[in-house]
Scaffold this motif. Structure first.
Motif, PDB file in Angstrom:
ATOM      1  N   ARG A 176       0.828  -1.192   0.000  1.00 63.57           N
ATOM      2  CA  ARG A 176       0.000   0.000   0.000  1.00 63.57           C
ATOM      3  C   ARG A 176       0.874   1.258   0.000  1.00 63.57           C
ATOM      4  N   LEU A 177       1.882   1.270   0.852  1.00 66.44           N
ATOM      5  CA  LEU A 177       2.781   2.427   0.928  1.00 66.44           C
ATOM      6  C   LEU A 177       3.457   2.656  -0.419  1.00 66.44           C
ATOM      7  N   HIS A 178       3.932   1.556  -0.979  1.00 68.44           N
ATOM      8  CA  HIS A 178       4.655   1.642  -2.234  1.00 68.44           C
ATOM      9  C   HIS A 178       3.744   2.161  -3.353  1.00 68.44           C
ATOM     10  N   LEU A 179       2.557   1.587  -3.408  1.00 65.72           N
ATOM     11  CA  LEU A 179       1.658   1.920  -4.506  1.00 65.72           C
ATOM     12  C   LEU A 179       1.147   3.351  -4.409  1.00 65.72           C
ATOM     13  N   ARG A 180       1.002   3.852  -3.199  1.00 66.72           N
ATOM     14  CA  ARG A 180       0.441   5.187  -3.111  1.00 66.72           C
ATOM     15  C   ARG A 180       1.432   6.225  -3.615  1.00 66.72           C
ATOM     16  N   THR A 181       2.732   5.945  -3.426  1.00 69.18           N
ATOM     17  CA  THR A 181       3.742   6.839  -3.992  1.00 69.18           C
ATOM     18  C   THR A 181       3.663   6.791  -5.518  1.00 69.18           C
ATOM     19  N   GLU A 182       3.582   5.562  -6.041  1.00 69.31           N
ATOM     20  CA  GLU A 182       3.511   5.406  -7.500  1.00 69.31           C
ATOM     21  C   GLU A 182       2.278   6.088  -8.068  1.00 69.31           C
ATOM     22  N   LEU A 183       1.194   5.919  -7.345  1.00 70.24           N
ATOM     23  CA  LEU A 183      -0.069   6.498  -7.796  1.00 70.24           C
ATOM     24  C   LEU A 183       0.074   8.013  -7.910  1.00 70.24           C
ATOM     25  N   HIS A 185       2.856   9.705  -8.319  1.00 70.91           N
ATOM     26  CA  HIS A 185       3.761  10.025  -9.446  1.00 70.91           C
ATOM     27  C   HIS A 185       3.021   9.982 -10.767  1.00 70.91           C
ATOM     28  N   LEU A 186       2.264   8.910 -10.908  1.00 71.04           N
ATOM     29  CA  LEU A 186       1.535   8.709 -12.170  1.00 71.04           C
ATOM     30  C   LEU A 186       0.555   9.846 -12.401  1.00 71.04           C
ATOM     31  N   GLN A 187      -0.107  10.246 -11.335  1.00 74.33           N
ATOM     32  CA  GLN A 187      -1.089  11.314 -11.442  1.00 74.33           C
ATOM     33  C   GLN A 187      -0.410  12.608 -11.845  1.00 74.33           C
ATOM     34  N   ARG A 188       0.737  12.888 -11.255  1.00 76.70           N
ATOM     35  CA  ARG A 188       1.512  14.088 -11.584  1.00 76.70           C
ATOM     36  C   ARG A 188       1.907  14.061 -13.050  1.00 76.70           C
ATOM     37  N   GLN A 189       2.401  12.882 -13.450  1.00 72.21           N
ATOM     38  CA  GLN A 189       2.918  12.713 -14.802  1.00 72.21           C
ATOM     39  C   GLN A 189       1.805  12.944 -15.832  1.00 72.21           C
ATOM     40  N   LEU A 190       0.626  12.426 -15.541  1.00 72.97           N
ATOM     41  CA  LEU A 190      -0.469  12.548 -16.506  1.00 72.97           C
ATOM     42  C   LEU A 190      -1.221  13.866 -16.337  1.00 72.97           C
ATOM     43  N   GLY A 191      -1.105  14.437 -15.175  1.00 73.41           N
ATOM     44  CA  GLY A 191      -1.808  15.689 -14.898  1.00 73.41           C
ATOM     45  C   GLY A 191      -3.324  15.524 -14.888  1.00 73.41           C
ATOM     46  N   ILE A 192      -3.779  14.327 -14.590  1.00 77.79           N
ATOM     47  CA  ILE A 192      -5.215  14.052 -14.648  1.00 77.79           C
ATOM     48  C   ILE A 192      -5.875  14.426 -13.315  1.00 77.79           C
ATOM     49  N   THR A 193      -6.981  15.123 -13.397  1.00 76.72           N
ATOM     50  CA  THR A 193      -7.731  15.473 -12.190  1.00 76.72           C
ATOM     51  C   THR A 193      -8.193  14.177 -11.526  1.00 76.72           C
ATOM     52  N   THR A 194      -7.911  14.036 -10.234  1.00 83.96           N
ATOM     53  CA  THR A 194      -8.159  12.753  -9.583  1.00 83.96           C
ATOM     54  C   THR A 194      -8.893  12.946  -8.257  1.00 83.96           C
ATOM     55  N   ILE A 195      -9.875  12.102  -8.035  1.00 81.81           N
ATOM     56  CA  ILE A 195     -10.546  12.093  -6.737  1.00 81.81           C
ATOM     57  C   ILE A 195     -10.383  10.701  -6.156  1.00 81.81           C
ATOM     58  N   MET A 196      -9.901  10.641  -4.936  1.00 79.51           N
ATOM     59  CA  MET A 196      -9.755   9.344  -4.297  1.00 79.51           C
ATOM     60  C   MET A 196     -10.543   9.335  -2.997  1.00 79.51           C
ATOM     61  N   VAL A 197     -11.308   8.254  -2.828  1.00 80.14           N
ATOM     62  CA  VAL A 197     -12.042   8.093  -1.576  1.00 80.14           C
ATOM     63  C   VAL A 197     -11.211   7.226  -0.648  1.00 80.14           C
ATOM     64  N   ALA A 206      -0.736  11.907   2.864  1.00 73.61           N
ATOM     65  CA  ALA A 206       0.467  11.665   2.080  1.00 73.61           C
ATOM     66  C   ALA A 206       0.259  11.961   0.605  1.00 73.61           C
ATOM     67  N   ILE A 207      -0.943  11.762   0.113  1.00 76.99           N
ATOM     68  CA  ILE A 207      -1.118  11.706  -1.346  1.00 76.99           C
ATOM     69  C   ILE A 207      -1.841  12.926  -1.926  1.00 76.99           C
ATOM     70  N   ALA A 208      -2.675  13.572  -1.108  1.00 77.47           N
ATOM     71  CA  ALA A 208      -3.605  14.547  -1.691  1.00 77.47           C
ATOM     72  C   ALA A 208      -3.012  15.941  -1.817  1.00 77.47           C
ATOM     73  N   ASP A 209      -3.498  16.667  -2.832  1.00 80.52           N
ATOM     74  CA  ASP A 209      -3.246  18.098  -2.889  1.00 80.52           C
ATOM     75  C   ASP A 209      -4.195  18.800  -1.924  1.00 80.52           C
ATOM     76  N   ARG A 210      -5.426  18.343  -1.960  1.00 77.81           N
ATOM     77  CA  ARG A 210      -6.406  18.879  -1.012  1.00 77.81           C
ATOM     78  C   ARG A 210      -7.224  17.725  -0.451  1.00 77.81           C
ATOM     79  N   ILE A 211      -7.644  17.901   0.783  1.00 80.13           N
ATOM     80  CA  ILE A 211      -8.437  16.857   1.425  1.00 80.13           C
ATOM     81  C   ILE A 211      -9.817  17.423   1.729  1.00 80.13           C
ATOM     82  N   VAL A 212     -10.844  16.626   1.445  1.00 74.37           N
ATOM     83  CA  VAL A 212     -12.207  17.009   1.820  1.00 74.37           C
ATOM     84  C   VAL A 212     -12.612  16.064   2.952  1.00 74.37           C
TER      85      VAL A 212
END
Lengths: 365, 349, 579
Positions: A176-183, A185-197, A206-212
């Motif tokens: 989980r720790l490993h994948l969240r870093t990769e996730l 990176h990938l999001q940054r690389q693609l620049g895709i707007t992402t929402i994670m629950v 650790a992962i969010a730009d903003r937290i709701v």
């Protein structure tokens, strides 16, 4: 973090409510999400975060309220008319199709040529680090690999919005720790707007730009991880994100506050008036070294218990003045050594004014 | 080994038969009229009758639907509003009378009607809706092997059945489920009078082992040794005897209730002309000769009936003077009374 | 664009300020949704024609007099004054209760042995236990006469009691209901969580205590549901009491007596409706119980792997041996009977009874009619069932429609065959029914049989579909792939084992069905199961046995092929199942 208003608005959510029978899962939620942002919906189970995500996807359309994506009103559109990729907690991989068939599932249907689809699938596999696995079936992959396949499938059609519903929760802690870093990176690389629950506050921080942060179908607070952690605006956020000491406090005669029989000076306590308050302080903010004599909020406390947590220790303390005042403090291994902290020992502690947060009790849900 | 060989040979014959049947079928496709016949005749009788009729009337093809008397009658009645059958050939006259009551039959006097015995036609009207073919009568089936084993003698009369030695050895059809059962009950009531009939049944009831749901079943059960005496009718007993069963078919000496197979044209048939031809054939001497293979009492005066193999002789003289109309009119009350007296017997004694 | 995003909320705020409620969002249906709803409507019409309207036609008969005039509940009143009714009702209930208790105990022990013991040959025992499903109802009746009748080889086992009556009915019903109960209980018992047993072990619970505190509660829903299925089956069954019940009357034979014996359709309809009542009640109770079942098994449960226990395994083996001997004895006796020249006086063996053409009539043609009908029912029925279950389970919105269709799918379970057959003749042969052209055709037999056995197939399909990831449709929608492509490429292959099961179930039942089709067949579409009944009626018991055995053999061969194919299938197209 760039100033949000300077960025382009991508998803505009306006007064969304959702009822299941008499139960109100979402109560007039409004939220703006900007292009390229990674936003986490954080909250305990049943807080409405998944409901909100499914409303955005069109899987469970809201009872009332409006959603705009890229300026287009999508409020009532079925999922197939919206623009998103999605990864579910279960991954929902097609078990009878190979990895390549899973990833290329949507592409094939667009009428692209076989070679073109194959090229894109290879590209995606490389992107998620699954080179050479295209002929395997999902059941033959590890959980982490399955998660990557699901991710690759979700971004295969280059959607404008990526929705992730607890994508990491089914995995081992390390993966989980490993994948969240990769996730990230990938999001940054693609620049895709992402929402994670997620219900894991550490993951969100650790992962969010903003937290709701959500609870009981309403938004408690929206902010960067640091804002959420440092300046929780509600007791719920304070308690849900990170560790937090809650002190029951009352207004004192001298215009300050009292915890038990200890007088406390708190920055934003003035004007709170009478009544019950809660004072909040994170365990790591309890000061034991370099206490200036004039700084206030200093008192003696005894170590009741010590819990070794690897890089630091968490101590249960009680004030000598008033044993009913109990709290936690985190000490670095250094401090442990320097101060020779052992259970039963007493020491001076300070509750730094700039770290204390005050909530009136009636706001405490 | 031999039986396997036989089986293979039969299988070969079967294939040949199937091919022939197919050829006949495709040839039959040219036939102009397809006549839908409902029947309760035995499975093995009908093909012979059909072949004979089609030989005489090559332009008509018979398509027949066979089931037990109860089922076929129920079906005819259920189909009342949208009839499927063109003609009924070989169904109990009492059933045809039921259809007639509902106005479902087309009156027709077939050729040779005057040669039909009075018992076998409706003499009250000039426009008969049904015509009898042959009679079948109630009978007792007695298992000689089991009878000897149990020391139960062969009964000769209805009265014999009341003897204590028969207790628990007699099976009889339930008149509520079976036409044969009703025929027996009606016969007893006519022969012995209302009171005498019920008295007789009260006593008989003490000896009955089981009331079964079909008319042929008691005889079959007797032939298989399940009971010693089965109250039934002659045909199944004779059949079973021919197959090697140790049964005697007995016509009780007091007289026997009977019914007849009859033919009637369904009102509203689209193939009235063809149906009339079949009705003519069914009443003909040729057809009566065919019936004689299975039945002893025939409808035609001019056909000399021989006694079929293993058939008890002298059936014609034992037939009671059966008042079908009385039985039909009182059917409901008789069944209700029977049901009240014996229907709720909860377990065989 | 910016303007739009700005003005909309303002407008809304204005509305809110005026105290108006925000407008309810009406979700727009996608193309997929429309197709799915279209399918649901088609299925709804199918049920309307095959279930609702025929039953309505029957209901109408029950409140009419002989001339078709409306007389309210007078028929019911008349029936309730019949002294035989109380007896029939009492008989029916006591038979159903005793058979249910017996079957449930035996099936539970057997299912326990199959799932929780380490006794040898479990696969074989399971196969044997399903044999009664393959046999037409006539067969065990005849076999019981051969075995326990007055000339029966095992007559002495009854200690002077007669087989004709309650004893015969109970044995016959247990034979019939056993595999149904077993299938449910095997499913219930195999869904156990190993962790619970480990916990019980850790707590040093005695085996008995573990059994009563873990095993039994764990499958109580299975037990309840099996009990209701058995009760309904026995309550409505007509084949066994008719052949072996003697004059021990039950409600189902009352229908027969009214319709076949006295041609009283109105009374037949009355009894038919009364017969449906307990089944309807048990159906709703069952639904209630099933609803609670859902949360029983979590995704984290560890499947139980039984450990050898000498004593219990030995006991299980003995139980299974005894029960399977009983099942095999019944079938074996019927098989034996079909080779005998004349029971019980001429025991020479012969193959002549299998020469069905010898009597000159339908012969093997009936057999091929049966095969054709069964194949059509299997293919068409399975398609309808699976597509319908998919729509009910996976479509969006249209909730009331889906619930209604689910209810319709459950109704046939409560309708005894002879009642359904009667309902069909009244409905489909009405002169003003535009569909009356299918009466007496193969079509009506196929439609009737599909409907008659619908419920169990529907439940099997639903169970399979519930195990499929609920988000496949959402994923396809996000990938812009229409649902039917995913249905075809993913859902169908994933559910293939269940689909094959449904097909076989339909085939086997279509081969043996009698009571529902007896009013509907024609000379062209006569079935072997009906032939067997008529043959037996005409006194050719051995030949009836032979016909029954031919049906059993056909179904058994099909099951064998299925087992073989399943193995190969697993290796090939289901390669993904293996790690």
């Amino acid at each position: 973090m760039a100033e949000p208003s300077a960025r382009k608005l991508y998803l505009h959510i306006d007064s969304i409510s959702k009822s299941f029978g008499s139960f109100q899962a979402l109560k007039s939620i409004s939220l703006d999400i900007y292009e390229g942002e990674f936003v986490c919906f954080l909250g305990p189970s049943g807080c409405g975060k998944t409901t909100l995500l499914r409303a955005i996807a069109g899987l469970d359309i809201q009872t009332s309220g409006r959603i705009e994506q890229g300026g287009r009103d999508i409020s009532a559109l079925p999922p197939s008319k919206r623009d998103f990729g999605i990864v579910f907690q279960s991954y929902a991989l097609f078990p009878n199709l190979t990895v390549a068939e899973n990833i290329g599932y949507g592409l094939v249907n667009t009428g692209k040529r076989r070679a073109e689809v194959q090229g894109r699938v290879t590209e995606l596999l490389n992107m998620v680090g699954l080179e050479g696995q295209e002929r395997k079936y999902p059941m033959q992959l590890s959980g982490g690999q399955q998660q990557r396949v699901a991710l690759a499938r979700a971004i295969a059609m280059s959607p404008g919005l990526l929705l992730l519903d607890e994508p990491l929760s089914a995995l081992d802690a390390r993966v989980r720790l490993h994948l969240r870093t990769e996730l990230k990176h990938l999001q940054r690389q693609l620049g895709i707007t992402t929402i994670m629950v997620t219900h894991d506050q550490e993951e969100a921080l650790a992962i969010a730009d903003r937290i709701v942060v959500m609870n009981h179908g309403v938004i408690e607070q929206i902010g960067t991880p640091e804002e959420i952690y440092r300046h929780p605006t509600t007791p719920f956020v304070a308690s849900f994100v990170g560790q937090m000491n809650f002190f029951k406090a009352a207004a004192s005669d001298v215009g300050g506050l009292r915890i038990g029989n200890i007088d406390i000076v708190a920055p934003d306590a003035s004007g709170c008036g009478d009544g019950e308050f809660h004072l909040c302080l994170r365990p790591e903010d309890v000061q034991v070294r370099g206490i200036r004599p004039d700084q206030g909020n200093v008192f003696e406390a005894r170590i009741e218990e010590l819990e070794f947590l690897g890089s630091f220790c968490r101590a249960q303390l009680s004030a000598l003045q008033d044993e009913a005042v109990r709290f936690q403090a985190d000490f670095s291994i250094n401090a442990m050594r320097d101060l020779e902290l052992v259970p039963g020992r007493s020491l001076s502690v300070a509750l730094p004014q700039d770290r204390l947060r005050v909530f009136t009790s009636d706001r405490h849900r | 080994m031999t039986s396997t060989h036989q089986f293979l040979r039969r299988l070969g014959g079967l294939t040949l038969g199937a091919v022939t049947a197919l050829t006949v079928l495709s040839a039959g496709a040219q036939a102009e009229t397809v006549l839908k016949v409902y029947t309760a005749l035995e499975e093995e009788q009908m093909p012979v009758y059909k072949a004979a009729f089609e030989k005489a009337n090559p332009d008509i093809k018979i398509e027949w639907q066979r089931d037990s008397t109860g089922v076929i009658t129920a079906r005819l009645l259920a189909e009342k509003d949208n009839r499927q059958a063109d003609i009924v050939w070989g169904l109990a006259a009492t059933s045809l009378m039921l259809l007639d009551k509902q106005g479902m039959l087309e009156p027709y006097k077939p050729q040779g009607f005057d040669q039909i015995k009075d018992l076998f036609k409706d003499t009250r009207t000039d426009k008969p809706t049904w015509v009898g073919m042959d009679a079948w009568a109630g009978a007792l089936c007695y298992n000689t092997v089991e009878g000897e084993k149990a020391g139960v003698t062969k009964p000769e009369s209805w009265a014999d059945l009341l003897k204590p030695e028969y207790k628990g050895h007699i099976a009889m059809p339930n008149p509520g489920s079976s036409g044969t059962g009703f025929l027996d009950v009606a016969a007893w009531l006519q022969m012995m009078g209302e009171k005498g009939g019920w008295d007789y049944m009260d006593k008989l009831h003490e000896n009955i082992a089981a009331y079964l749901h079909s008319g042929s079943k008691p005889c079959k059960a007797a032939a298989a040794g399940e009971y010693i005496v089965g109250i039934s009718f002659a045909y199944p007993g004779v059949q079973l005897k021919n197959q090697g069963a140790p049964v005697e078919v007995i016509l009780p000496k007091e007289g026997i209730g009977w019914d007849m197979e009859a033919t009637g044209i369904m009102k509203g048939t689209k193939n009235l002309e063809a149906a009339k031809k079949l009705a003519d054939f069914a009443a003909s001497a040729d057809a009566n000769k065919l019936y004689n293979d299975s039945y002893q009492v025939l409808a035609r005066k001019d056909v000399e009936a021989k006694v079929p193999e293993n058939y008890p002789a002298d059936e014609a003289n034992k037939l009671i003077k059966n008042d079908f109309y009385w039985a039909a009119d009182h059917r409901d009350t008789i069944l209700a009374e029977w049901q009240k007296r014996y229907g709720s017997k909860d377990a065989p004694k | 664009m910016a303007e739009i995003t700005m003005t909309a909320p303002r407008a809304r705020q204005a509305e809110m300020a005026e105290g108006k409620k925000p407008p309810i969002i009406r979700p727009k249906a996608s193309g997929d949704d429309l197709i799915m709803r279209g399918c649901l409507v088609v299925v709804g019409v199918f049920f309307l024609v095959t279930v609702v309207l025929p039953l309505y036609a029957l209901l109408k008969k029950s409140v009419e007099d002989a001339n078709g005039g409306f007389i309210g509940l007078a028929n019911f009143a008349a029936y309730f004054q019949d002294p035989a009714l109380t007896q029939s009702l009492q008989n029916t209930v006591s038979m159903a209760v005793i058979s249910t208790i017996l079957t449930l105990s035996l099936a539970f022990g057997y299912a326990y042995a199959l799932t929780r013991s380490c006794m040898p040959a479990r696969g074989l025992f399971k196969a044997i236990a399903l044999i009664p499903l393959l046999a037409p109802s006539l067969l065990p009746g005849l076999a019981l006469v051969y075995l326990f009748g007055n000339q029966g080889v095992l007559k002495s086992l009854l200690f002077g009691e007669t087989i004709y009556g309650p004893i015969g009915i109970i044995i016959g019903e247990v034979f019939f209901a056993f595999p149904h109960a077993l299938m449910i209980l095997v499913t219930a018992l195999s869904m156990a969580d190993q962790r619970l047993y480990e916990a019980a072990d850790a707590l040093r619970a005695k085996p008995m205590k573990t059994f009563f505190s873990v095993t039994l509660p764990g499958c109580r829903y299975g037990l309840i549901s099996a009990a209701f299925v058995i009760f309904t089956l026995v309550f409505t069954d007509f084949g066994v009491p008719k052949v072996i019940g003697g004059e021990y009357n039950v409600l189902a034979t009352d229908v027969y007596r009214q319709v076949i014996g006295q041609f009283n359709f109105h009374m037949g309809a009355v009894v038919g409706l009364i017969l449906m009542l307990p089944a309807v009640v048990s159906f709703f109770v069952d639904r209630l119980v099933q609803r609670k079942q859902v949360a029983l098994l979590t995704a984290r449960a560890v499947p139980l792997t039984p450990k050898p226990r000498t004593l219990i395994d030995g006991f299980c083996l003995v139980l299974c041996l005894v029960v399977s001997m009983f099942l095999l004895a019944i079938l074996g006796m019927a098989a034996f009977g079909s080779f005998i020249k004349f029971w019980p006086y001429n025991l020479t063996l012969t193959l002549s009874k299998y020469d069905f053409g010898a009597l000159g009539t339908g012969g093997w043609g009936d057999y091929f009619n049966s095969l054709r009908m069964a194949a059509l029912v299997a293919v068409i029925g399975t398609t309808i069932v699976f597509v319908n279950a998919y729509m009910v389970e996976k479509s969006n919105g249209f909730r009331w429609g889906r619930n209604l269709i689910h209810f319709f799918a459950m109704v046939p379970l409560a309708v005894p065959g002879i009642v359904l057959g009667l309902a069909y003749i009244f409905f489909f042969n009405a002169p003003n029914n535009p569909l009356n052209f299918i009466y007496t055709t193969m079509t009506i037999l196929v439609v009737n049989t599909i409907t008659h056995f619908y419920t169990v197939c529907h439940l099997t399909a639903l169970t399979a579909l519930k195990q499929v990831d609920a988000e496949f449709e959402a994923v396809s929608a996000s990938l812009k792939v229409p649902f039917y492509k995913t249905f075809w490429r993913v859902t169908v292959p994933v559910c293939l084992p269940a689909i094959v099961d449904i097909g076989i179930y339909y085939f086997v039942n279509a081969m043996t069905t009698v009571s529902a089709v007896i009013f509907l067949y024609s000379s062209e579409t006569k079935l072997m199961s009906i032939s067997a009944l008529n043959t037996e009626d005409a006194g050719n018991t051995a030949q009836a046995c032979a016909m029954g055995m031919t049906i059993v053999a056909t179904s058994a061969i099909l099951r064998g092929i299925q087992a073989l194919l399943a193995k190969r299938l697993q290796r090939r197209s289901q390669a993904w199942r293996t790690r």
